[in-house]
Write a protein that holds these residues in place. Sequence first.
Motif: not given
Length: 60
Positions: A37-46, A48-59
């Motif tokens: 899983y992406p570390p927090l700093d990368k997850a925040v950037q990702l 934002a890039m994908l225009d989703v909430d950070i919690k939506d990156l994780y199943e």
Amino acid sequence: MILNEHIENSGLKRKYINEQLGISKNTLKNWCESKTYPPLDKAVQLAAMLDVDIKDLYED
């Protein structure tokens, strides 16, 4: 595999995401396959890039 869906929906190319985040294609592949899983700093950037909430990156 939820990250794959967000990337596809964004219209962004994986190469662009890799370059913007400074990660390898294997790193992004591992994130997409939920091997790692992406570390927090990368997850925040990702998120934002994908225009989703950070919690939506994780199943759930």
